[in-house]
Motif scaffolding. Structure first.
Motif, short mmCIF file in Angstrom:
data_model
loop_
_atom_site.label_atom_id
_atom_site.label_comp_id
_atom_site.label_asym_id
_atom_site.label_seq_id
_atom_site.Cartn_x
_atom_site.Cartn_y
_atom_site.Cartn_z
N ASN A 138 0.85 -1.19 0.00
CA ASN A 138 0.00 0.00 0.00
C ASN A 138 0.89 1.25 0.00
OD1 ASN A 138 -1.56 2.23 0.91
ND2 ASN A 138 -3.05 0.84 1.82
N GLN A 139 0.85 2.00 -1.09
CA GLN A 139 1.70 3.18 -1.22
C GLN A 139 1.38 4.24 -0.17
OE1 GLN A 139 1.54 5.17 -5.01
NE2 GLN A 139 2.67 6.93 -4.26
N LEU A 140 0.12 4.40 0.17
CA LEU A 140 -0.27 5.39 1.18
C LEU A 140 0.33 5.04 2.54
CD1 LEU A 140 -1.87 7.91 1.94
CD2 LEU A 140 -3.87 6.45 2.29
N TYR A 141 0.26 3.77 2.91
CA TYR A 141 0.85 3.34 4.18
C TYR A 141 2.36 3.54 4.16
CZ TYR A 141 2.07 0.58 8.23
OH TYR A 141 2.59 0.17 9.44
N PHE A 142 3.00 3.21 3.04
CA PHE A 142 4.43 3.43 2.89
C PHE A 142 4.76 4.90 3.12
CE2 PHE A 142 7.60 5.04 -0.23
CZ PHE A 142 8.75 4.56 0.37
N SER A 143 3.99 5.79 2.52
CA SER A 143 4.25 7.23 2.68
C SER A 143 4.08 7.67 4.12
CB SER A 143 3.31 8.04 1.78
OG SER A 143 3.62 7.79 0.42
N ARG A 144 3.10 7.10 4.83
CA ARG A 144 2.90 7.45 6.24
C ARG A 144 4.10 7.00 7.08
NH1 ARG A 144 -3.17 5.32 6.73
NH2 ARG A 144 -4.19 7.06 5.68
N VAL A 145 4.55 5.76 6.85
CA VAL A 145 5.69 5.25 7.61
C VAL A 145 6.94 6.06 7.28
CG1 VAL A 145 7.21 3.24 7.95
CG2 VAL A 145 4.73 2.93 7.81
N PHE A 146 7.12 6.37 6.00
CA PHE A 146 8.28 7.14 5.57
C PHE A 146 8.29 8.50 6.27
CE2 PHE A 146 11.04 9.66 2.94
CZ PHE A 146 11.97 8.76 2.42
N ARG A 147 7.14 9.17 6.28
CA ARG A 147 7.03 10.48 6.92
C ARG A 147 7.28 10.37 8.43
NH1 ARG A 147 5.06 15.47 5.80
NH2 ARG A 147 4.06 14.86 3.86
N LYS A 148 6.77 9.32 9.05
CA LYS A 148 6.96 9.13 10.49
C LYS A 148 8.45 8.99 10.83
CE LYS A 148 6.32 5.11 12.48
NZ LYS A 148 5.71 3.88 12.96
N ILE A 149 9.18 8.25 10.00
CA ILE A 149 10.60 7.99 10.28
C ILE A 149 11.49 9.12 9.78
CG2 ILE A 149 12.54 6.45 9.73
CD1 ILE A 149 10.53 4.14 9.85
N VAL A 152 9.55 13.70 6.41
CA VAL A 152 9.04 14.24 5.14
C VAL A 152 8.47 13.08 4.33
CG1 VAL A 152 10.64 16.19 5.00
CG2 VAL A 152 11.28 14.01 4.00
N SER A 153 7.64 13.42 3.35
CA SER A 153 7.10 12.38 2.48
C SER A 153 8.19 11.92 1.50
CB SER A 153 5.91 12.93 1.69
OG SER A 153 6.36 13.87 0.73
N PRO A 154 8.01 10.76 0.87
CA PRO A 154 9.01 10.30 -0.10
C PRO A 154 9.23 11.30 -1.24
CG PRO A 154 7.50 8.52 0.43
CD PRO A 154 6.97 9.76 1.08
N SER A 155 8.17 11.92 -1.72
CA SER A 155 8.34 12.88 -2.82
C SER A 155 9.07 14.14 -2.35
CB SER A 155 6.99 13.23 -3.45
OG SER A 155 6.10 13.70 -2.48
#
Length: 167
Positions: A138-149, A152-155
């Protein structure tokens, strides 16, 4: 590769991350690399002290091995990790948290995000492809985890990279 060489490589990664340009995401990379180095170091100390538990029989070591081998598997769960280390999920979480300071799933998230940052830095894959490559269905979940860690968002992370490394 010997245990000492692996430990030395982990130390060099920490040192490299620490001496990277002072960008706010550097701190996260330093923390992640330091956690990995400390887990390897703790294993080495345990062996050198003559502890009768060998890494092959240590649930935390087995869990770390499982996570590292299968980190790109989108279906990797705590139950599968615990089964691979011959421990119950709750017991494994207690041992893992005691030794490494984080849960097995947090460790998995950090490994995936470290790999994702590398892909974002070195490739031009879109975010959806990067998320699938590192183990998120799930790309949305990936973006949330990425932002949490990363904060910032991946983009946003990729845009910041292009600012620092104009081509």
């Amino acid at each position: 590769i010997s245990d000492f060489e692996m430990l030395h490589q982990a130390y060099r990664r920490v040192k490299k991350a620490y001496h990277a340009p002072a960008e706010y995401f550097r701190d996260y990379r330093v923390k992640a690399e330091t956690m990995l180095f400390l887990s390897l170091f703790a294993e080495e100390v345990q062996l050198s002290e003559g502890n009768p538990q060998r890494p092959g029989h240590d649930p935390v070591s087995q869990a770390v091995d499982c996570i590292q081998e299968r980190q790109a598997d989108a279906h990797l769960t705590l139950a599968l990790i615990a089964a691979s280390s011959h421990a119950s999920p709750s017991h494994l979480c207690r041992l893992f948290k005691k030794r490494l300071g984080i849960s097995p799933m947090q460790y998995l998230e950090h490994l995936r995000i470290i790999r994702a940052t590398g892909l974002l830095e070195r490739t031009d894959q879109d975010i959806k492809a990067v998320s699938a490559t590192v183990g998120y269905s799930n790309q949305l979940y990936f973006s949330r985890v990425f932002r949490k860690i990363k904060g910032v968002s991946p983009s946003e992370y990729r845009m910041q990279l292009s600012k620092f490394n104009p081509q």
